[in-house]
Design a protein around this motif. Structure first.
Motif, PDB file in Angstrom:
ATOM      1  N   PRO A  38       6.589  -4.192   3.671  1.00  0.00           N
ATOM      2  CA  PRO A  38       5.234  -4.155   3.110  1.00  0.00           C
ATOM      3  C   PRO A  38       4.557  -2.778   3.108  1.00  0.00           C
ATOM      4  O   PRO A  38       4.035  -2.389   2.065  1.00  0.00           O
ATOM      5  CB  PRO A  38       4.483  -5.180   3.961  1.00  0.00           C
ATOM      6  CG  PRO A  38       5.540  -6.153   4.347  1.00  0.00           C
ATOM      7  CD  PRO A  38       6.798  -5.372   4.505  1.00  0.00           C
ATOM      8  N   PRO A  39       4.553  -2.002   4.212  1.00  0.00           N
ATOM      9  CA  PRO A  39       3.891  -0.684   4.128  1.00  0.00           C
ATOM     10  C   PRO A  39       4.433   0.176   3.000  1.00  0.00           C
ATOM     11  O   PRO A  39       3.688   0.929   2.383  1.00  0.00           O
ATOM     12  CB  PRO A  39       4.205  -0.059   5.496  1.00  0.00           C
ATOM     13  CG  PRO A  39       4.425  -1.208   6.403  1.00  0.00           C
ATOM     14  CD  PRO A  39       5.055  -2.273   5.558  1.00  0.00           C
ATOM     15  N   VAL A  40       5.750   0.074   2.738  1.00  0.00           N
ATOM     16  CA  VAL A  40       6.337   0.903   1.683  1.00  0.00           C
ATOM     17  C   VAL A  40       5.985   0.341   0.311  1.00  0.00           C
ATOM     18  O   VAL A  40       5.586   1.090  -0.601  1.00  0.00           O
ATOM     19  CB  VAL A  40       7.879   0.991   1.853  1.00  0.00           C
ATOM     20  CG1 VAL A  40       8.498   1.759   0.703  1.00  0.00           C
ATOM     21  CG2 VAL A  40       8.220   1.644   3.178  1.00  0.00           C
ATOM     22  N   THR A  41       6.093  -0.974   0.144  1.00  0.00           N
ATOM     23  CA  THR A  41       5.771  -1.547  -1.168  1.00  0.00           C
ATOM     24  C   THR A  41       4.285  -1.359  -1.475  1.00  0.00           C
ATOM     25  O   THR A  41       3.913  -1.094  -2.612  1.00  0.00           O
ATOM     26  CB  THR A  41       6.126  -3.046  -1.226  1.00  0.00           C
ATOM     27  OG1 THR A  41       5.635  -3.669  -0.049  1.00  0.00           O
ATOM     28  CG2 THR A  41       7.610  -3.271  -1.342  1.00  0.00           C
ATOM     29  N   TRP A  70       0.872   3.638  -7.463  1.00  0.00           N
ATOM     30  CA  TRP A  70       1.181   4.504  -8.611  1.00  0.00           C
ATOM     31  C   TRP A  70       2.333   3.994  -9.499  1.00  0.00           C
ATOM     32  O   TRP A  70       2.614   4.570 -10.525  1.00  0.00           O
ATOM     33  CB  TRP A  70       1.476   5.929  -8.148  1.00  0.00           C
ATOM     34  CG  TRP A  70       2.541   6.024  -7.080  1.00  0.00           C
ATOM     35  CD1 TRP A  70       2.368   5.975  -5.744  1.00  0.00           C
ATOM     36  CD2 TRP A  70       3.935   6.178  -7.293  1.00  0.00           C
ATOM     37  NE1 TRP A  70       3.550   6.079  -5.080  1.00  0.00           N
ATOM     38  CE2 TRP A  70       4.531   6.217  -6.021  1.00  0.00           C
ATOM     39  CE3 TRP A  70       4.741   6.298  -8.436  1.00  0.00           C
ATOM     40  CZ2 TRP A  70       5.906   6.349  -5.855  1.00  0.00           C
ATOM     41  CZ3 TRP A  70       6.118   6.444  -8.270  1.00  0.00           C
ATOM     42  CH2 TRP A  70       6.686   6.457  -6.973  1.00  0.00           C
ATOM     43  N   ALA A  71       2.995   2.916  -9.091  1.00  0.00           N
ATOM     44  CA  ALA A  71       4.104   2.446  -9.927  1.00  0.00           C
ATOM     45  C   ALA A  71       3.735   1.123 -10.588  1.00  0.00           C
ATOM     46  O   ALA A  71       2.876   0.384 -10.112  1.00  0.00           O
ATOM     47  CB  ALA A  71       5.357   2.260  -9.078  1.00  0.00           C
ATOM     48  N   PRO A 107       3.979  -2.699 -11.562  1.00  0.00           N
ATOM     49  CA  PRO A 107       4.358  -3.834 -10.705  1.00  0.00           C
ATOM     50  C   PRO A 107       5.814  -4.231 -10.900  1.00  0.00           C
ATOM     51  O   PRO A 107       6.501  -4.590  -9.933  1.00  0.00           O
ATOM     52  CB  PRO A 107       3.425  -4.951 -11.174  1.00  0.00           C
ATOM     53  CG  PRO A 107       2.291  -4.269 -11.853  1.00  0.00           C
ATOM     54  CD  PRO A 107       2.800  -2.979 -12.399  1.00  0.00           C
ATOM     55  N   ALA A 108       6.335  -4.107 -12.124  1.00  0.00           N
ATOM     56  CA  ALA A 108       7.732  -4.475 -12.391  1.00  0.00           C
ATOM     57  C   ALA A 108       8.672  -3.579 -11.585  1.00  0.00           C
ATOM     58  O   ALA A 108       9.673  -4.042 -11.042  1.00  0.00           O
ATOM     59  CB  ALA A 108       8.032  -4.355 -13.883  1.00  0.00           C
ATOM     60  N   LEU A 109       8.295  -2.301 -11.522  1.00  0.00           N
ATOM     61  CA  LEU A 109       9.141  -1.352 -10.779  1.00  0.00           C
ATOM     62  C   LEU A 109       9.103  -1.666  -9.287  1.00  0.00           C
ATOM     63  O   LEU A 109      10.139  -1.648  -8.607  1.00  0.00           O
ATOM     64  CB  LEU A 109       8.648   0.076 -11.037  1.00  0.00           C
ATOM     65  CG  LEU A 109       9.513   1.181 -10.421  1.00  0.00           C
ATOM     66  CD1 LEU A 109      10.873   1.232 -11.090  1.00  0.00           C
ATOM     67  CD2 LEU A 109       8.816   2.526 -10.502  1.00  0.00           C
ATOM     68  N   VAL A 110       7.908  -1.974  -8.786  1.00  0.00           N
ATOM     69  CA  VAL A 110       7.773  -2.317  -7.368  1.00  0.00           C
ATOM     70  C   VAL A 110       8.637  -3.537  -7.050  1.00  0.00           C
ATOM     71  O   VAL A 110       9.378  -3.552  -6.066  1.00  0.00           O
ATOM     72  CB  VAL A 110       6.297  -2.598  -7.002  1.00  0.00           C
ATOM     73  CG1 VAL A 110       6.189  -3.022  -5.541  1.00  0.00           C
ATOM     74  CG2 VAL A 110       5.444  -1.373  -7.275  1.00  0.00           C
TER      75      VAL A 110
END
Lengths: 320, 244
Positions: free
Chosen positions: B180-183, B189-190, B192-195
């Motif tokens: 979670p902290p990374v996502t 800035w990314a 949602p599809a990329l995340v």
């Protein structure tokens, strides 16, 4: 049984083996000689399928090691250099594992292990773990692994390395005995071993075969081969030397020592050493020289080896 | 198949002859007990579930699984027994599979030995045992994925320490991609599809999804494909730099 055709191996720009070809039939023991780094182990690793050749092919009993590796590997036993084994296993466990991988199970496996243990004199250390063993025992454990399935082809990389003289003798006797029914290749640095065990020897240097023949044939290539050594009870060197040089069929005469007088007579080109020996003994009888020794040199393998594998001419001359 | 079993048996004796297996099992049990009971407050939550117990597994495995697997190939390389093994009538795949299954069995045994935790929740309350079972399956699959990665790094080097460190780093990457902290950082800035795509590479995403009690084919496929891919790469490495 073993056919090697034009095997090549390059590691990057370095050529380890370039175009080695030979065959070994059943009942033959082939000695594989060469200085360190000549490509002996690399060639053996290619034949056993451990590393793939860059070019060329090796077949074991008709099976190509690259196309049908499993069938080919089944036919052979292999003792790698430095005799590796799993340090955490007992000798018995290790041999059972090897037998099982070779497809032996149940009583056949137990029999195979017992036979290998007996052949390699491992009874005393059977339940000791490999890491507690001395080098000689470790070596024999790995050797036992290679003969566990009584293979038709045996490839041994320095099988007598690290053994004491008695063990060396045992292993040599064993190889010679097994060589009657199997095709064996073994590499060594020890030249006397080749004379004692091999029916044929190959000398390899910088990746190519530089000599291939029976030990006797190879010895004949020595500069000394065919020369006749004479030892006399008395007489001074100069006149004897000139008389010997004047003999029909004699070439160069080399003075080996003064007291007692011993000389080496090299036959001239195209004359046989047998005729020369007859002429020398006739001369001695005629001059009433006391003949202590008269023998024809067979030639020496180490000299041939050095002559072939040392590149610079100075060393070549020294060997001659 | 028989050579696979023979090799797996040898590996298992290797694990238990050296203290690796015992050390792993004992430390895993101690740490998983400590974290789920002391750190996460298993009792204070008053819930009959093993959620707190499983939540620590990705992190415990991160260090413990590479420690189990690091010797798999580097030891063979160091001792020179690789030459022995690969000149036996076995294919490299049989050897790879045998070794992998043996080390997976060691981890599996450690998981089985956590059964007192399961008994405890069943004694204290009435948990959903289906969910707990799914949690165990997920944990085992995750350990398998870490192990396959360790097999791959272990095949690259004769040095076990290097194998350990590289596999910890690779496994850490697989965790962090869905942590979670990374996502949360990525969301700023990314797209949602990329995340989601990055998170889909993470063991955490799939492990947590299995822990909900549903063994989804996508999660299964994820773990199995990580295992197959890593073992396949192991095979390529073993075959290409055999003599090293």
């Amino acid at each position: 049984m073993i056919q090697v055709r034009n095997l090549k191996k390059t590691f990057g720009p370095k050529v380890a083996v370039s175009g080695v070809s030979f065959t070994v039939e059943k009942g033959e023991v082939l000695g594989f000689l060469g200085p360190n780094g000549a490509g002996k182990s690399t060639t053996m690793r290619m034949i056993t399928g451990f590393i793939p050749p860059t070019d060329g092919e090796a077949t074991i009993g008709g099976y190509s090691i690259t196309e049908h590796p499993i069938e080919a590997k089944r036919l052979m036993g292999y003792l790698p250099e430095n005799a590796p084994s799993y340090a955490d296993m007992t000798v018995h466990g290790f041999l059972s594992f090897a037998a099982e991988l070779r497809g032996l199970s149940g009583s056949a496996r137990q029999k195979a292990v017992a036979r290998a243990v007996e052949t390699c004199f491992l009874e005393n250390v059977l339940h000791q773990s490999v890491e507690t063993l001395s080098k000689g025992y470790r070596h024999r454990t790995c050797f036992a692994q290679s003969i566990i399935h009584d293979p038709e082809v045996l490839i041994l990389d320095e099988p007598t390395d690290g053994l004491d003289p008695n063990q060396k003798h045992e292993v040599r006797t064993l190889i010679r005995k097994m060589g009657e029914k199997k095709a064996i290749i073994f590499s060594t640095h020890i030249l006397e071993e080749v004379e004692a065990v091999c029916s044929r020897a190959i000398i390899i240097d910088r990746g190519t075969i530089v000599a291939n023949g029976t030990p006797a044939e190879l010895k004949r290539r020595s500069a000394q081969a065919g020369a006749i050594t004479v030892r006399l009870g008395e007489g001074s060197s100069k006149p004897v030397q000139s008389r010997l040089e004047a003999l029909k069929g004699a070439g160069r005469v080399q003075l080996l020592g003064e007291q007692p007088l011993s000389l080496r007579v090299f036959p001239a080109k195209q004359s046989s050493s047998e005729d020369l020996a007859k002429a020398i003994s006739a001369l001695c009888a005629q001059e009433r020289w006391q003949l202590l020794e008269l023998h024809t040199e067979e030639g020496r393998l180490d000299e041939v080896f050095r002559g072939i594998t040392l590149p610079d001419t100075k060393a070549n001359k020294a060997a001659a | 198949m028989k050579p696979v079993i023979t090799i797996a048996k040898r590996e298992l004796t290797g694990y238990f002859a050296s203290p690796v297996a015992f050390v792993f099992i004992v430390i895993f049990l101690l740490l998983s007990g400590f974290f789920s009971f002391m750190v996460s407050g298993f009792f204070e939550r008053g819930q009959a579930s093993l959620e707190t117990f499983f939540a620590w597994h990705p992190w415990l495995y991160l260090f413990l699984v590479p420690a189990v697997g690091m010797r798999m190939w580097s030891e063979e390389r160091r001792l020179g027994t690789l030459e022995l093994l690969l000149t036996m009538p076995v294919t490299p795949w049989q050897a790879i599979l045998g070794k992998f299954l043996a080390s997976w069995a060691v981890v599996g045994l450690a998981l089985v030995l956590t059964f007192p935790v399961w008994i405890t929740v069943n004694y204290l309350g009435s948990p959903d045992n289906g969910v707990i079972f799914a949690g165990y399956i997920g944990s085992l699959l995750m350990a398998g994925a870490y192990l396959a990665i360790t097999a791959m790094t272990s095949a690259m080097t004769r040095n076990q320490v290097v194998a350990f460190i590289v596999s910890v780093v690779l496994s850490l990457f697989l965790i962090l991609a869905g942590f979670p902290p990374v996502t949360n950082l990525l969301v700023h800035w990314a797209a949602p599809a990329l995340v989601d795509a990055v998170a889909a590479f993470s063991v955490i995403t799939h492990f947590e999804s299995i822990q909900k009690g549903v063994i989804d084919s996508r999660d299964l496929l994820y773990f199995l494909s990580v295992i197959v891919f890593a073992l396949f790469t192991t095979g390529v490495i073993v075959r290409t730099h055999r003599a090293g």
